[in-house]
Design a protein around this motif. Structure first.
Motif, PDB file in Angstrom:
ATOM      1  N   GLY A 341       0.831  -1.208   0.000  1.00  0.00           N
ATOM      2  CA  GLY A 341       0.000   0.000   0.000  1.00  0.00           C
ATOM      3  C   GLY A 341       0.858   1.247   0.000  1.00  0.00           C
ATOM      4  O   GLY A 341       2.048   1.196   0.326  1.00  0.00           O
ATOM      5  N   SER A 342       0.236   2.367  -0.358  1.00  0.00           N
ATOM      6  CA  SER A 342       0.993   3.610  -0.445  1.00  0.00           C
ATOM      7  C   SER A 342       1.495   4.064   0.911  1.00  0.00           C
ATOM      8  O   SER A 342       2.457   4.788   1.009  1.00  0.00           O
ATOM      9  N   ALA A 343       0.801   3.684   1.969  1.00  0.00           N
ATOM     10  CA  ALA A 343       1.247   4.100   3.299  1.00  0.00           C
ATOM     11  C   ALA A 343       2.595   3.503   3.639  1.00  0.00           C
ATOM     12  O   ALA A 343       3.306   4.008   4.497  1.00  0.00           O
ATOM     13  N   THR A 344       2.977   2.390   2.978  1.00  0.00           N
ATOM     14  CA  THR A 344       4.292   1.780   3.221  1.00  0.00           C
ATOM     15  C   THR A 344       5.317   2.231   2.202  1.00  0.00           C
ATOM     16  O   THR A 344       6.453   1.828   2.249  1.00  0.00           O
ATOM     17  N   SER A 345       4.861   3.046   1.256  1.00  0.00           N
ATOM     18  CA  SER A 345       5.767   3.493   0.189  1.00  0.00           C
ATOM     19  C   SER A 345       6.070   4.980   0.308  1.00  0.00           C
ATOM     20  O   SER A 345       6.242   5.670  -0.683  1.00  0.00           O
ATOM     21  N   GLY A 346       6.040   5.466   1.505  1.00  0.00           N
ATOM     22  CA  GLY A 346       6.375   6.864   1.743  1.00  0.00           C
ATOM     23  C   GLY A 346       5.189   7.784   1.914  1.00  0.00           C
ATOM     24  O   GLY A 346       5.347   8.935   2.284  1.00  0.00           O
ATOM     25  N   GLY A 347       3.974   7.310   1.635  1.00  0.00           N
ATOM     26  CA  GLY A 347       2.791   8.141   1.805  1.00  0.00           C
ATOM     27  C   GLY A 347       2.262   8.063   3.232  1.00  0.00           C
ATOM     28  O   GLY A 347       2.531   7.106   3.960  1.00  0.00           O
ATOM     29  N   SER A 348       1.499   9.092   3.621  1.00  0.00           N
ATOM     30  CA  SER A 348       0.965   9.107   4.980  1.00  0.00           C
ATOM     31  C   SER A 348      -0.302   8.276   5.103  1.00  0.00           C
ATOM     32  O   SER A 348      -0.639   7.795   6.175  1.00  0.00           O
ATOM     33  N   GLY A 349      -1.033   8.135   3.994  1.00  0.00           N
ATOM     34  CA  GLY A 349      -2.289   7.398   4.054  1.00  0.00           C
ATOM     35  C   GLY A 349      -3.460   8.246   4.513  1.00  0.00           C
ATOM     36  O   GLY A 349      -4.606   7.910   4.257  1.00  0.00           O
ATOM     37  N   ILE A 350      -3.172   9.319   5.220  1.00  0.00           N
ATOM     38  CA  ILE A 350      -4.215  10.253   5.692  1.00  0.00           C
ATOM     39  C   ILE A 350      -3.769  11.664   5.324  1.00  0.00           C
ATOM     40  O   ILE A 350      -2.703  12.118   5.742  1.00  0.00           O
ATOM     41  N   ASP A 351      -4.567  12.348   4.511  1.00  0.00           N
ATOM     42  CA  ASP A 351      -4.248  13.700   4.077  1.00  0.00           C
ATOM     43  C   ASP A 351      -5.325  14.663   4.588  1.00  0.00           C
ATOM     44  O   ASP A 351      -6.521  14.375   4.488  1.00  0.00           O
ATOM     45  N   ALA A 352      -4.904  15.801   5.118  1.00  0.00           N
ATOM     46  CA  ALA A 352      -5.827  16.832   5.608  1.00  0.00           C
ATOM     47  C   ALA A 352      -5.874  17.988   4.622  1.00  0.00           C
ATOM     48  O   ALA A 352      -4.838  18.386   4.077  1.00  0.00           O
ATOM     49  N   VAL A 353      -7.085  18.502   4.399  1.00  0.00           N
ATOM     50  CA  VAL A 353      -7.290  19.638   3.503  1.00  0.00           C
ATOM     51  C   VAL A 353      -7.990  20.739   4.287  1.00  0.00           C
ATOM     52  O   VAL A 353      -9.046  20.508   4.885  1.00  0.00           O
ATOM     53  N   GLN A 354      -7.406  21.920   4.315  1.00  0.00           N
ATOM     54  CA  GLN A 354      -7.974  23.061   5.027  1.00  0.00           C
ATOM     55  C   GLN A 354      -7.977  24.260   4.082  1.00  0.00           C
ATOM     56  O   GLN A 354      -6.944  24.849   3.803  1.00  0.00           O
ATOM     57  N   LEU A 355      -9.157  24.613   3.548  1.00  0.00           N
ATOM     58  CA  LEU A 355      -9.260  25.762   2.662  1.00  0.00           C
ATOM     59  C   LEU A 355      -9.257  27.057   3.474  1.00  0.00           C
ATOM     60  O   LEU A 355      -9.689  27.085   4.618  1.00  0.00           O
ATOM     61  N   GLN A 356      -8.789  28.115   2.849  1.00  0.00           N
ATOM     62  CA  GLN A 356      -8.714  29.410   3.522  1.00  0.00           C
ATOM     63  C   GLN A 356     -10.087  30.065   3.572  1.00  0.00           C
ATOM     64  O   GLN A 356     -10.834  30.059   2.598  1.00  0.00           O
ATOM     65  N   ILE A 357     -10.432  30.631   4.732  1.00  0.00           N
ATOM     66  CA  ILE A 357     -11.673  31.403   4.893  1.00  0.00           C
ATOM     67  C   ILE A 357     -11.320  32.878   4.720  1.00  0.00           C
ATOM     68  O   ILE A 357     -10.588  33.443   5.532  1.00  0.00           O
TER      69      ILE A 357
END
Length: 574
Positions: A341-357
């Protein structure tokens, strides 16, 4: 076909008033209907061929909303009407008798029963809001001995009146209201209206049954529960489709008070030109733009909510047919084997997105639109109690803005003072006629509006203290400046009280025995014999000693020669 209702051109005016009422009430469904209906608005955008250019989409509330997006309404119109009323009536005007009538205590009591601060202030506050919305109000009296033992003053909004003017003077007016009918009644499917026409010397009541745009036919007043009480004065066999009340006056019993003039929108309509101007006139698009800005801000807030994207292996299987879910509170996860899986290939597996208000940009646009609204209404941010428009503003700019609100207030007071003075005269005369009091005015009443404080009490006190210290203002002028609505007699009375207070303060400062010499019954100082009371002199001079000394004589009872005075030795002591 029966008569059109409302008659032209008042159908135009009432459409505008209906729009202002929707903004005032905050009825967004009604706003959507108004701005989404082609041709409803008289001032909508038209193409050269005379047809409406677009389907009301020039307004935010007139645009289609197929996705049912959340729209936010800012009650700025209601706040504007409230601020306009507060500008005039947060401190209600004082209604008193003229100088010649002030000695008539029964007359003063009668006036206070109808126009005292406990009875009339609330009416003025309500009328002030409606005048701001609809451009003016009509003050009318009513009397019913079963309800009150005096004339009751009240008002009717301009949206419920058809006036008649001649030479800019109100000569007659018809008040009207729709009377909803119960299902199954004789007129359940008709539009029933009660018309109350005021003419010089009389009031005429009629009831009509028609439809939404036509007056229809005249029907019996006793046939409608809401007007049945009017028919009690009719004799048997008399036509009950009309009730006439004699006022006993030789003039109209109604007074119209304009919010402000001139009326820009209806200046070319002779029958409408004498009506007042609404504070909302011409800034409906700004109300709409403010709602659009507020709605955009809310959309930005919703889009700016933090979101996370997780890979499939982090989801929990909820069983066949139930899909999968992610536990946001889970704290432990199992590592995947290398290459699975990508989490074992350098990826975090969990990505957070926060748009600007973009709240600052929206706030700036909001403040700019609000400033335009206040400027067109002739109010300042201080009148509106909005701190967002005063932050970072210099004291000079604040004073300049206050001057705008004060100028608007003075302009409106001119209309209200003249109108209320005439209305009080009418009410007092009607009261003497219908309640047989025998109490009549011999001169016009006095309607006095208190000053509107543009400085805080501490700032005003500091200003007056500085002027007093510099010797450029008298006590009388200081009293007048603190109470600019006082008469000269009231100022004189206050000056007398100030003088009495000064005397009392002096007596307290120098002891209660200050004037004991004039009081033979005064008690000596506690704990001392009368002969031991300290007077500040080793020995009191004999009676007439000072006068004798001035004439070069020795007072009686004293044979000694006066001591000569060495002028040179006494020079340093004066």
């Amino acid at each position: 076909m029966s008569e059109q209702w409302p008659p032209h051109p008042f159908n135009i005016a009432l459409k505008d008033m209906d729009t202002w009422a929707a903004w005032y009430s905050g009825d967004t469904d009604r706003l959507a209907d108004i701005y989404g209906t082609p041709g409803y608005r008289r001032r909508a955008r038209y193409a050269p061929d005379g047809n409406l250019a677009g389907n009301g989409d020039t307004y935010f509330w007139g645009r289609p909303n197929p996705q049912n997006a959340k729209r936010r309404h800012v009650p700025i119109a209601a706040d504007l009407a409230r601020a306009s009323s507060d500008l005039l009536f947060s401190k209600p005007p004082v209604i008193t008798l003229g100088d010649q009538d002030k000695q008539n205590e029964p007359l003063m009591e009668r006036l206070n029963a109808m126009f005292g601060p406990d009875t009339f202030s609330a009416v003025l506050s309500e009328a002030g809001e409606h005048a701001s919305v609809f451009g003016g109000v009509y003050f009318r009296p009513w009397w019913d001995s079963d309800i009150a033992d005096h004339i009751v003053p009240h008002y009717v909004t301009a949206a419920a009146a058809i006036p008649e003017f001649r030479h800019n003077v109100l000569t007659a007016v018809t008040f009207w209201q729709e009377l909803p009918q119960e299902p199954g009644s004789d007129y359940a499917n008709r539009t029933v209206r009660h018309l109350e026409r005021h003419e010089p010397g009389r009031i005429i009541h009629t009831v009509w049954a028609g439809d939404s745009s036509h007056l229809g036919e005249k029907i019996g007043i006793a046939d409608i529960p809401e007007t049945e009480w009017l028919a009690e004065s009719l004799e048997d066999g008399v036509d009950n489709t009309e009730v006439v009340q004699e006022t006993g006056l030789d003039r109209l019993d109604v007074v119209y008070i304009a919010n402000v003039r001139p009326n820009r929108g209806w200046a070319n309509e002779p029958k409408l030109a004498n009506l007042g101007r609404s504070d909302f006139e011409g800034i409906e698009s700004e109300f709409d733009a403010l709602d659009e800005t507020a709605s955009g801000m809310i959309t930005d807030v919703r889009n700016g909510k933090g979101r996370i994207f997780v890979e499939e292996q982090y989801l929990r299987d909820d069983g066949p047919g139930s899909g999968a879910s992610f536990d946001e509170d889970q704290g432990v996860y199992v590592k995947l084997a290398t290459g699975l899986g990508s989490a074992t290939s350098g990826g975090s597996g969990i990505d957070a997105v926060q748009l600007q208000i973009r709240w600052q940009e929206y706030a700036q646009v909001y403040a700019e639109i609000l400033a335009v609204i206040l400027q067109n209404a002739g109010l300042s941010a201080q009148n509106f109690n909005d701190g967002r428009l005063t932050t970072g503003v210099t004291a000079t700019e604040v004073d300049a803005r206050n001057a705008v609100g004060e100028s608007t207030r003075k302009k409106k007071i001119n209309y209200w003072r003249a109108g209320l003075t005439e209305f009080v005269k009418i009410v007092m005369e009607l009261d003497a006629i219908h309640f047989e009091t025998g109490l009549r005015l011999t001169q016009p009443p006095v309607v006095r509006f208190p000053s509107q404080a543009t400085q805080s009490d501490s700032e005003l006190a500091q200003t007056i203290a500085t002027k007093r210290s510099a010797g450029i203002i008298s006590v009388a002028q200081a009293v007048q400046q603190v109470n600019p609505d006082w008469t000269s007699e009231e100022v004189d009375e206050e000056l007398d009280r100030i003088a009495e207070d000064k005397v009392a303060e002096t007596k307290l400062a120098f002891g209660k025995g200050l004037d004991e010499g004039d009081n033979p019954d005064a008690e000596p100082t506690e704990g001392m014999e009368p002969s031991e009371v300290y007077t500040g002199l080793d020995e009191l001079p004999a009676e007439g000693a000072w006068e004798a000394q001035q004439e070069g004589e020795t007072p009686a009872g004293d044979d000694s020669e006066p001591e000569p005075v060495d002028v040179e030795d006494a020079g340093d002591d004066g």
